[in-house]
Design an enzyme around this catalytic site. Structure first.
Site, PDB file in Angstrom:
ATOM      1  N   GLY A  73       0.780  -1.149   0.084  1.00  0.00           N
ATOM      2  CA  GLY A  73       0.018   0.075   0.032  1.00  0.00           C
ATOM      3  C   GLY A  73       1.058   1.324  -0.160  1.00  0.00           C
ATOM      4  N   GLN A  87       3.195   9.782   1.225  1.00  0.00           N
ATOM      5  CA  GLN A  87       4.569   9.307   1.321  1.00  0.00           C
ATOM      6  C   GLN A  87       5.187   9.484  -0.023  1.00  0.00           C
ATOM      7  OE1 GLN A  87       2.517   5.248   2.086  1.00  0.00           O
ATOM      8  NE2 GLN A  87       4.537   5.073   3.168  1.00  0.00           N
ATOM      9  N   CYS A 114       5.745   0.035   7.689  1.00  0.00           N
ATOM     10  CA  CYS A 114       5.594   1.274   6.765  1.00  0.00           C
ATOM     11  C   CYS A 114       6.610   1.456   6.217  1.00  0.00           C
ATOM     12  CB  CYS A 114       5.065   2.128   7.563  1.00  0.00           C
ATOM     13  SG  CYS A 114       4.604   3.695   6.550  1.00  0.00           S
ATOM     14  N   LEU A 115       6.619   1.980   4.738  1.00  0.00           N
ATOM     15  CA  LEU A 115       7.619   2.191   3.885  1.00  0.00           C
ATOM     16  C   LEU A 115       8.326   3.666   4.204  1.00  0.00           C
ATOM     17  CD1 LEU A 115       6.338   1.148   0.429  1.00  0.00           C
ATOM     18  CD2 LEU A 115       7.860   0.186   1.658  1.00  0.00           C
ATOM     19  N   HIS A 160      -4.222   1.318   7.440  1.00  0.00           N
ATOM     20  CA  HIS A 160      -3.199   1.891   7.557  1.00  0.00           C
ATOM     21  C   HIS A 160      -2.931   2.868   6.519  1.00  0.00           C
ATOM     22  CE1 HIS A 160       1.403   1.527   7.952  1.00  0.00           C
ATOM     23  NE2 HIS A 160       1.176   2.282   6.968  1.00  0.00           N
ATOM     24  N   GLU A 161      -3.450   2.889   5.422  1.00  0.00           N
ATOM     25  CA  GLU A 161      -3.089   4.176   4.164  1.00  0.00           C
ATOM     26  C   GLU A 161      -3.893   5.141   4.667  1.00  0.00           C
ATOM     27  OE1 GLU A 161      -0.446   3.557   2.534  1.00  0.00           O
ATOM     28  OE2 GLU A 161      -0.371   1.381   2.960  1.00  0.00           O
ATOM     29  N   HIS A 181      -2.571   7.472   7.026  1.00  0.00           N
ATOM     30  CA  HIS A 181      -1.630   8.481   6.305  1.00  0.00           C
ATOM     31  C   HIS A 181      -2.331   9.735   5.852  1.00  0.00           C
ATOM     32  CE1 HIS A 181       2.379   6.431   6.136  1.00  0.00           C
ATOM     33  NE2 HIS A 181       1.736   5.226   5.736  1.00  0.00           N
TER      34      HIS A 181
HETATM   35 ZN   LIG Z   1       2.668   3.521   5.912  1.00  0.00          ZN
END
Ligand SMILES: [Zn+2]
Length: 176
Positions: free
Chosen positions: A48, A53, A97-98, A140-141, A144
């Site tokens: 995701g 991000q 998370c990236l 999760h997304e 953000h």
């Molecule tokens: Zn994330």
């Protein structure tokens, strides 16, 4: 399509509430952003990615829970996504998370959710129900888009330790 640079926490764009995409913004350019985000997610690799991000402060996310030979078959590109229904039943998942590399955090989420969003090209409304792992990814997304990252879910001590570790690794975000 292009792979975009992924920014890491702490960063003002990651901490801010993303803004709604306006009617005049739907079309080829927004569709290209979602394609670039999908390519960035696949390259990472991740399941995701939210627009903040890649330093775009708009309410746009892409998700794809599929893996291996199936990779690419569960791609959803969501503009202005909103959870309209969530189950009382919850699921605990150890999330990564990236934008917060090397940190795993247990988070409790709704197990089943219904999400409404708009199509990037047309602005048409779409809706889908997600369960378990996919529901976790979507929630999760969407965090953000509210300016919440996993780093906000850990203790001040753990947060400080993670930031010191990243500084030591001279992550690009700290090179400035
Ligand atoms: Zn994330």
């Amino acid at each position: 399509m292009a792979v975009l640079p992924i920014i890491t926490a702490p960063h003002p764009v990651l901490s801010a509430r993303a803004r709604e995409v306006q009617p005049h913004e739907f079309g080829a350019e927004l569709e290209k952003l979602t394609s670039d985000m999908a390519e960035t997610m696949y390259a990472a690799p991740g399941v995701g990615l939210a627009a903040p991000q890649v330093e775009d402060g708009r309410r746009v996310v892409v998700i794809d829970s599929s893996s291996g030979d199936e990779r690419g078959t569960r791609l959803f590109r969501m503009v202005n996504p909103e959870i309209t229904k969530r189950s009382k039943e919850t699921i605990d998942w150890q999330e990564t998370c990236l934008s917060v590399p090397d940190l795993e955090v247990w988070v409790q989420r709704a197990n089943v959710i219904t999400v409404e969003w708009q199509d990037a090209a047309t602005g048409d409304k779409q809706s889908e129900q997600f369960e378990e792992y996919e529901a976790v990814i979507v929630q999760h997304e969407l965090d953000h888009l509210e300016g919440t990252v996993l780093l906000d879910r850990v203790s001040t001590f753990k947060r400080g330790r993670w930031i010191r570790k990243m500084k030591k690794l001279k992550a690009p975000a700290y090179a400035k």
